[in-house]
Design an enzyme around this catalytic site. Sequence first.
Site, PDB file in Angstrom:
ATOM      1  N   GLU A 151     -75.268 -70.821  26.520  1.00  0.00           N
ATOM      2  CA  GLU A 151     -75.701 -70.837  27.928  1.00  0.00           C
ATOM      3  C   GLU A 151     -76.914 -69.909  28.099  1.00  0.00           C
ATOM      4  O   GLU A 151     -76.939 -68.805  27.557  1.00  0.00           O
ATOM      5  CB  GLU A 151     -74.530 -70.330  28.781  1.00  0.00           C
ATOM      6  CG  GLU A 151     -74.816 -70.222  30.263  1.00  0.00           C
ATOM      7  CD  GLU A 151     -73.590 -69.720  31.051  1.00  0.00           C
ATOM      8  OE1 GLU A 151     -72.584 -69.326  30.420  1.00  0.00           O
ATOM      9  OE2 GLU A 151     -73.660 -69.737  32.287  1.00  0.00           O
ATOM     10  N   LYS A 207     -74.686 -76.469  36.136  1.00  0.00           N
ATOM     11  CA  LYS A 207     -73.350 -75.850  36.179  1.00  0.00           C
ATOM     12  C   LYS A 207     -72.735 -75.952  37.571  1.00  0.00           C
ATOM     13  O   LYS A 207     -73.372 -75.599  38.573  1.00  0.00           O
ATOM     14  CB  LYS A 207     -73.468 -74.382  35.756  1.00  0.00           C
ATOM     15  CG  LYS A 207     -72.156 -73.650  35.571  1.00  0.00           C
ATOM     16  CD  LYS A 207     -72.441 -72.262  34.992  1.00  0.00           C
ATOM     17  CE  LYS A 207     -71.194 -71.472  34.700  1.00  0.00           C
ATOM     18  NZ  LYS A 207     -71.510 -70.159  34.095  1.00  0.00           N
ATOM     19  N   CYS A 219     -69.603 -73.042  30.369  1.00  0.00           N
ATOM     20  CA  CYS A 219     -68.786 -71.824  30.479  1.00  0.00           C
ATOM     21  C   CYS A 219     -67.619 -71.898  31.482  1.00  0.00           C
ATOM     22  O   CYS A 219     -66.612 -72.524  31.196  1.00  0.00           O
ATOM     23  CB  CYS A 219     -69.706 -70.639  30.766  1.00  0.00           C
ATOM     24  SG  CYS A 219     -69.002 -69.045  30.316  1.00  0.00           S
TER      25      CYS A 219
END
Lengths: 277, 280
Positions: free
Chosen positions: A45, A116, A152
């Site tokens: 990331e 995200k 994540c």
Amino acid sequence: MKERFKVALAQISCKRADKTENIRKIEDNVVKAREQDAELVIFPELSLTGYTLRDQIYELAETIPGPSTRLLEKLARKMETYIVFGMPELSEKTQATIYNAAVLIGPDGLIGKYRKMYLPTHSVFEEKRYFRPGYQTAVFETDLGKIGLIICYDIFFPEVSRLTRLKGAQLIVCISASPAVRRTFFETLTAARAIENTAFLAYVNLVGIEDGLQFWGGSRLIGPNGKVLVKAKYDEEDLVIGEVNYVDIRPVETFVPTLKDLRPELFDKLKENAEKL
Amino acid sequence: MELTPSVLDIDWSEVETKIRRFIKDYVEQTGAKGIVLGLSGGLDSSTTAALSALAIGGDKVLGLLLPEQETYNTQDIKHAKLVAEKFGFKTEMIDITPALKVFYNTIPVFEKADKICKGNIKARTRMIYIYYYANRLNLLVCGSSDKSETMMGYFTKWGDVAADISPIMDLFKTQVRKLAQHIGIPKEIIKKPASPALWPGQLAEEELGIKYETLDLILYGLEHFMKPEEIAKQLGLKTELVEKIKHRWLYTEHKRRMLLTTKIEYRTVGTDFRLPRTLY
């Protein structure tokens, strides 16, 4: 489409706010991965910039496509490989609206991006201060099969991986910047998401120390039965190669048929109750 | 959550590795030549010095012994030298008494009976010596404050807490004892009662009014958002005592945060300059 290919988990540390240096590191790792026949190379990331950027992010975010993706497109073309990496994405329509994005590039150039959805803003995290959340899951049809991207903290929300799988992803790529205190959570959840979706899951985490946060690494490729196929070292830079063979999905899907047994009516109830929480 | 001493037990090898990596990484990133720290012969500074030596090599670590007349203690000096010898780092001893006397004699409102104010001069004078070495020799100042005293505000503002990095600040005192044992700090240092040694006979537990074994569990509970009543019930304490600890923790936040101003302009130093601590 290839049923079987090698994937490289490029567990790097980043030099904060230094895109040139990080791109150089990405190149090095892609070259090394190609020497070992990997056709997909995955980076953590925000691997273009480092994770703990705070206000510097406004100077570092770029559009997609943009200068950095163009450089990495060249690399992917030259090395005839697929690359996934993370970067702060500047919205084309604004000057300071930024997404935490994962980018998929292939031998023919930019394939797509994922923004995200779940932005941690608790404990040491302050992502909602800086990022706008994404609203779409992302699955891309490639020569290496259907590849889904998540980032994540998304992994704590099974619906993101589920939707990615329902859109056809056979390989879910999760790029991450997870500090060491969360290791057990990720070690459990990565396996869980693979099992419950009967899909391959490639998890690539950052290493190094940024502002006192120590990222734990431990990147891994997990099979659809939850088995860890390859695993990178904890806490140190590493490059490991694993093999994805989509044929392996079939026996698991018959043995634990979670997709066959899916109950769509529950999703309405989920929505209803989530709104009332 | 059950507040038993076992909640404070963590994997000490992993903690040691994390702290060593943190120190090494920070020294390398900043390009400093090594570390300087104040060495009292007590648990916290002995542990921090030892970890620094393990992280970057003893030849790059300098422990400054800064005794003064009133609290001069041969045993503490012996302990400091013992740790230095065991972990192979350098030491230097400077008697700060003459410097302190200048302050006592030149501050018009100086009151010798006010031992806290006077004690703080000692802690801040030590800070000046340590930072001089840091500046002159391109070293980083490594702080030795632990989490118990930091949360309690049991330190001198701009004094003993002043440092570039504080590697054991996320460990309670009882945890530092265990880490010290793990890395091989001599037993006599681990066992002796904690003292800031700002005046003769000063003892931390006496002054705080509580044993570290209890204090650390209270602070652990507060850290985990437990209510004072619940903490008190579990530990068999009076709620007022836990409330008092909580109040002291919150009341001393000003000692843990730097650079307070009032918001006037677009981005304000301290409150909304949100930048990484180091460039890389």
